[in-house]
Design a protein around this motif. Structure first.
Motif, PDB file in Angstrom:
ATOM      1  N   TYR A  19     -20.385  45.621 -24.337  1.00  0.00           N
ATOM      2  CA  TYR A  19     -20.192  46.901 -25.011  1.00  0.00           C
ATOM      3  C   TYR A  19     -18.962  47.626 -24.473  1.00  0.00           C
ATOM      4  O   TYR A  19     -18.286  48.363 -25.200  1.00  0.00           O
ATOM      5  N   LYS A  20     -18.695  47.419 -23.195  1.00  0.00           N
ATOM      6  CA  LYS A  20     -17.489  48.044 -22.628  1.00  0.00           C
ATOM      7  C   LYS A  20     -16.233  47.510 -23.313  1.00  0.00           C
ATOM      8  O   LYS A  20     -15.296  48.255 -23.603  1.00  0.00           O
ATOM      9  N   PHE A  21     -16.224  46.204 -23.584  1.00  0.00           N
ATOM     10  CA  PHE A  21     -15.068  45.631 -24.284  1.00  0.00           C
ATOM     11  C   PHE A  21     -14.911  46.244 -25.673  1.00  0.00           C
ATOM     12  O   PHE A  21     -13.801  46.573 -26.101  1.00  0.00           O
ATOM     13  N   TYR A  22     -16.027  46.390 -26.377  1.00  0.00           N
ATOM     14  CA  TYR A  22     -15.956  46.977 -27.710  1.00  0.00           C
ATOM     15  C   TYR A  22     -15.492  48.432 -27.651  1.00  0.00           C
ATOM     16  O   TYR A  22     -14.692  48.877 -28.486  1.00  0.00           O
ATOM     17  N   LEU A  23     -15.985  49.189 -26.663  1.00  0.00           N
ATOM     18  CA  LEU A  23     -15.546  50.576 -26.521  1.00  0.00           C
ATOM     19  C   LEU A  23     -14.058  50.644 -26.188  1.00  0.00           C
ATOM     20  O   LEU A  23     -13.325  51.492 -26.709  1.00  0.00           O
ATOM     21  N   ILE A  24     -13.621  49.760 -25.311  1.00  0.00           N
ATOM     22  CA  ILE A  24     -12.189  49.732 -24.976  1.00  0.00           C
ATOM     23  C   ILE A  24     -11.363  49.431 -26.217  1.00  0.00           C
ATOM     24  O   ILE A  24     -10.305  50.042 -26.456  1.00  0.00           O
ATOM     25  N   TYR A  25     -11.839  48.492 -27.031  1.00  0.00           N
ATOM     26  CA  TYR A  25     -11.101  48.135 -28.231  1.00  0.00           C
ATOM     27  C   TYR A  25     -11.050  49.293 -29.230  1.00  0.00           C
ATOM     28  O   TYR A  25      -9.992  49.624 -29.764  1.00  0.00           O
ATOM     29  N   ILE A  26     -12.212  49.941 -29.452  1.00  0.00           N
ATOM     30  CA  ILE A  26     -12.265  51.009 -30.459  1.00  0.00           C
ATOM     31  C   ILE A  26     -11.482  52.231 -29.993  1.00  0.00           C
ATOM     32  O   ILE A  26     -10.648  52.783 -30.726  1.00  0.00           O
ATOM     33  N   VAL A  27     -11.758  52.671 -28.741  1.00  0.00           N
ATOM     34  CA  VAL A  27     -11.135  53.905 -28.248  1.00  0.00           C
ATOM     35  C   VAL A  27      -9.699  53.668 -27.800  1.00  0.00           C
ATOM     36  O   VAL A  27      -8.820  54.510 -28.016  1.00  0.00           O
ATOM     37  N   GLY A  28      -9.458  52.528 -27.178  1.00  0.00           N
ATOM     38  CA  GLY A  28      -8.134  52.302 -26.603  1.00  0.00           C
ATOM     39  C   GLY A  28      -7.149  51.616 -27.513  1.00  0.00           C
ATOM     40  O   GLY A  28      -5.945  51.670 -27.265  1.00  0.00           O
ATOM     41  N   VAL A  29      -7.650  50.948 -28.567  1.00  0.00           N
ATOM     42  CA  VAL A  29      -6.735  50.197 -29.440  1.00  0.00           C
ATOM     43  C   VAL A  29      -6.814  50.682 -30.885  1.00  0.00           C
ATOM     44  O   VAL A  29      -5.820  51.139 -31.469  1.00  0.00           O
ATOM     45  N   LEU A  30      -7.996  50.574 -31.473  1.00  0.00           N
ATOM     46  CA  LEU A  30      -8.130  50.843 -32.899  1.00  0.00           C
ATOM     47  C   LEU A  30      -7.847  52.303 -33.236  1.00  0.00           C
ATOM     48  O   LEU A  30      -7.106  52.600 -34.180  1.00  0.00           O
ATOM     49  N   LEU A  31      -8.460  53.227 -32.474  1.00  0.00           N
ATOM     50  CA  LEU A  31      -8.255  54.651 -32.749  1.00  0.00           C
ATOM     51  C   LEU A  31      -6.793  55.065 -32.583  1.00  0.00           C
ATOM     52  O   LEU A  31      -6.241  55.754 -33.458  1.00  0.00           O
ATOM     53  N   PRO A  32      -6.103  54.670 -31.492  1.00  0.00           N
ATOM     54  CA  PRO A  32      -4.672  55.000 -31.392  1.00  0.00           C
ATOM     55  C   PRO A  32      -3.839  54.421 -32.528  1.00  0.00           C
ATOM     56  O   PRO A  32      -2.908  55.054 -33.007  1.00  0.00           O
ATOM     57  N   ILE A  33      -4.192  53.207 -32.973  1.00  0.00           N
ATOM     58  CA  ILE A  33      -3.433  52.616 -34.084  1.00  0.00           C
ATOM     59  C   ILE A  33      -3.591  53.466 -35.343  1.00  0.00           C
ATOM     60  O   ILE A  33      -2.605  53.744 -36.050  1.00  0.00           O
ATOM     61  N   MET A  34      -4.803  53.901 -35.615  1.00  0.00           N
ATOM     62  CA  MET A  34      -5.035  54.702 -36.820  1.00  0.00           C
ATOM     63  C   MET A  34      -4.322  56.043 -36.722  1.00  0.00           C
ATOM     64  O   MET A  34      -3.677  56.491 -37.684  1.00  0.00           O
ATOM     65  N   VAL A  35      -4.420  56.711 -35.558  1.00  0.00           N
ATOM     66  CA  VAL A  35      -3.765  58.014 -35.393  1.00  0.00           C
ATOM     67  C   VAL A  35      -2.257  57.864 -35.495  1.00  0.00           C
ATOM     68  O   VAL A  35      -1.575  58.626 -36.202  1.00  0.00           O
ATOM     69  N   LEU A  36      -1.716  56.890 -34.787  1.00  0.00           N
ATOM     70  CA  LEU A  36      -0.269  56.679 -34.839  1.00  0.00           C
ATOM     71  C   LEU A  36       0.187  56.325 -36.247  1.00  0.00           C
ATOM     72  O   LEU A  36       1.269  56.747 -36.689  1.00  0.00           O
ATOM     73  N   ASN A  37      -0.609  55.553 -36.951  1.00  0.00           N
ATOM     74  CA  ASN A  37      -0.247  55.180 -38.309  1.00  0.00           C
ATOM     75  C   ASN A  37      -0.204  56.394 -39.231  1.00  0.00           C
ATOM     76  O   ASN A  37       0.709  56.541 -40.048  1.00  0.00           O
ATOM     77  N   LEU A  38      -1.193  57.293 -39.084  1.00  0.00           N
ATOM     78  CA  LEU A  38      -1.202  58.493 -39.918  1.00  0.00           C
ATOM     79  C   LEU A  38      -0.017  59.398 -39.595  1.00  0.00           C
ATOM     80  O   LEU A  38       0.651  59.925 -40.494  1.00  0.00           O
ATOM     81  N   VAL A  39       0.238  59.593 -38.285  1.00  0.00           N
ATOM     82  CA  VAL A  39       1.385  60.434 -37.891  1.00  0.00           C
ATOM     83  C   VAL A  39       2.688  59.793 -38.356  1.00  0.00           C
ATOM     84  O   VAL A  39       3.582  60.471 -38.891  1.00  0.00           O
ATOM     85  N   PHE A  40       2.779  58.492 -38.164  1.00  0.00           N
ATOM     86  CA  PHE A  40       3.981  57.776 -38.598  1.00  0.00           C
ATOM     87  C   PHE A  40       4.163  57.888 -40.111  1.00  0.00           C
ATOM     88  O   PHE A  40       5.271  58.119 -40.606  1.00  0.00           O
TER      89      PHE A  40
END
Length: 607
Positions: A19-40
């Motif tokens: 679960y830690k891996f999944y949390l790292i992926y969602i919070v540390g990878v997927l969420l930043p990608i979505m936010v950066l994509n929207l801002v970009f």
């Protein structure tokens, strides 16, 4: 009552690693990608709109400048003709008959207008209208009549308050509106000379509307352009073209409705600031779908990029998690087996990460425990085997000592027999061979004085002399200063042996080997030369290649070993050279700096 202190670290430690891996992926990878994509995406959308706005302004200015330059070119020609005094005089003159006019026409008027056409390709026709009835109509010169006086362009020129007037009108043929021709002309009243105003003179320069139409169509990808005159009529547009068939000669521009202010998506730019261009303007209507399409394209691109990145990162995290999970489970199962005294190795690809290190150490530990257990049972057998190996080694050593003694005893027996029978030559050779063998067995040092190396070579050459008899001879040229310097043992003998074996055996006549040792230029210089068959340049090159190659295993082993030992002892400070001439002999030389050599200060001599 004691209260349990809340610790965030405890909660994190209680979360399973999966679960830690999944949390790292969602919070540390997927969420930043979505936010950066929207801002970009938002930023890029603004940049696209800004860029498109700049493109629209550039398009408007480019079209305005080109149209203005076309009109100004015609006005310039008009100013030139309106200032031509000779032209005034010829048009203000009363001719007696048509013959006189044609004479003047051929002399002065025929090519007067045509000279401006080649350098002004936007001009379609230049005409001068006059009410001088003695002028014959034709070409660029026309006599005014009712058709002219009631024409649209003439009436517009008369109403104008400026000498130069830009008129947009239609020339109708046979009073049929459908066949009317749109025309844009620069009209100028020729009254610059008061004393030459007997007749009315009007200059009309017709512009080529196709050139203006091409400019407007050129910008169609950015704007829908309209050329509007001072009466708010559309003179030219990409949609209407030349307005060949309309109820009105030129339709009124009513894009704004009742308001004349610039509205959103509509740009207005004056064609020029001159009085004759007053009210003339270019109106550009934004192609809304262009910006929308550009924004849509970038959004699709951003969506595709985000989807691709999300997919790739998801695959990546799955691979990482699977690698971790599979190996940890295998390690856990085998550790459980160890508790049941089953020391099995984990037979998987360990990897080089931390988990791989754990598996590797576990395998080592398991192997070590298993080995220690086996050692307890096999210790006595191994001790017996070691004792047997020790005894076998001692026997081999004693036997190796017996072989030289047997050889020396045999040589001594042969020596006694030869002495009794007075085989003096054989006796000397056996003595030399015996000394040579004893020297080889007794040489334990790696470095020996030059004098010992020379003595060893002398014994060897005596044996060779016995073989070749009168076909062989040798000489020594030894500098006394060189005798006490130490060099690697057997660094000269292989060179001498090479000369005997390869240089002298196949020649006819006396073969001579010369051995020299001299101290020269702070170097110990050793030279071995012969007058043998020598070598061709190709063979010499091959020999030098074999000598210097580290992993060479072919012929020339002796001379190569000499070179390698010198190189290992003195690195690149040693100079090793071979020169050879076919049918003349070979010279091998090596020089060692004296500062790298040890010196033997003992006065002992070899007996």
């Amino acid at each position: 009552m004691a209260t349990k202190r809340f610790k965030f670290g405890t909660i994190v430690n209680d979360i399973p690693l999966s679960y830690k891996f999944y949390l790292i992926y969602i919070v540390g990878v997927l969420l930043p990608i979505m936010v950066l994509n929207l801002v970009f995406l938002e930023r890029i959308t603004d940049l696209i709109k800004s860029r498109e706005q700049q493109n629209l302004e550039i398009s408007m200015e480019r079209a305005r400048k080109d149209i203005h330059d076309f009109i100004e070119g015609g006005v310039s020609v008009g100013y030139t003709l309106a200032a031509d005094k000779n032209l005034y005089e010829m048009l203000d003159r009363t001719y007696t008959d048509s013959i006189e006019f044609y004479s003047m026409f051929n002399e002065q008027l025929r090519d007067r207008m045509n000279s401006y056409m080649p350098v002004n390709n936007q001009l379609e026709r230049i005409s001068i209208f006059t009410n001088n009835q003695t002028v014959v109509s034709g070409g660029n010169y026309q006599v005014m009549n009712d058709k002219v006086w009631f024409s649209d362009w003439y009436r517009q020129a008369k109403k104008a308050t400026t000498q130069v007037y830009v008129a947009a009108y239609r020339i109708m043929e046979n009073k049929n509106l459908a066949s009317s021709t749109p025309t844009l002309s620069i009209i100028e009243t020729m009254d610059n000379y008061r004393n030459l105003n007997n007749y009315e003179k009007v200059l009309r320069i017709d512009l080529d509307l196709s050139e203006i139409y091409d400019i407007i169509v050129r910008e169609r990808d950015y704007l829908s352009l309209y050329l509007i005159n001072g009466e708010n009529k559309i003179v030219m547009s990409a949609d209407s073209g030349y307005q060949h068939i309309t109820d009105d000669p030129y339709p009124v521009f009513d894009q704004w409705g009742d308001s004349q202010d610039e509205s959103e998506g509509v740009r207005v730019m004056a064609v020029g600031t001159a009085n004759y261009l007053k009210g003339w303007r270019i109106v550009g209507i934004t192609q809304g779908e262009r910006i929308s399409q550009a924004v849509l394209d970038i959004r699709l691109y951003a969506a595709g990029l985000a989807t691709t990145l999300t997919l790739l990162t998801s695959i990546f995290i799955y691979i990482m998690l699977r690698s971790y999970n599979y190996r940890v489970k295998r390690l856990s199962r085998h550790m459980q087996k160890v508790t049941n005294e089953k020391f099995e190795l984990i037979a998987i690809d360990e990897g080089r990460d931390e988990i791989g290190g754990l598996i590797h150490n576990f395998n080592r530990m398991t192997s070590r425990i298993h080995s220690l257990i086996n050692d307890v049972y096999k210790l006595e057998i191994q001790s017996k085997n070691l004792e047997m190996e020790r005894v076998r080694a001692e026997l081999n050593f004693l036997q190796s000592q017996m072989n030289p003694h047997f050889l020396f005893n045999t040589l001594n027996a042969i020596l006694v027999v030869c002495t009794k029978n007075k085989y003096n030559d054989v006796t000397d050779i056996i003595k030399s061979l015996s000394k040579l063998l004893r020297r080889l067995l007794s040489w334990k040092e790696d470095l020996v004085p030059v004098r010992e190396e020379i003595a060893f070579i002398d014994m060897y050459l005596r044996i060779e002399k016995f073989r070749f008899r009168d076909k062989f001879d040798y000489t020594f040229e030894i500098d006394e200063q060189s005798l006490d310097y130490k060099i690697p043992k057997l660094s000269m003998q292989p060179l001498v042996e090479n000369s005997c074996k390869h240089g002298l055996q196949t020649i006819e006549g006396l073969g001579v080997i010369k051995v020299a040792a001299v101290v020269l230029d702070n170097r110990l210089q050793i030279t071995v030369s012969d007058n043998g068959k020598g070598m061709e340049p190709e063979k010499l090159k091959e020999l030098m290649f074999a000598v210097r190659k580290e992993d060479y295993s072919g012929t020339h082993i002796g001379i190569r070993n000499v070179y390698r030992r010198l190189e290992l002892n003195y690195a690149d400070q040693v100079r090793f050279e071979i020169s050879s001439t076919p049918d003349q002999g070979t010279v091998v030389t090596f020089g060692i700096p004296l500062k790298l050599l040890e010196k033997n200060y003992s006065l002992e001599r070899e007996v």
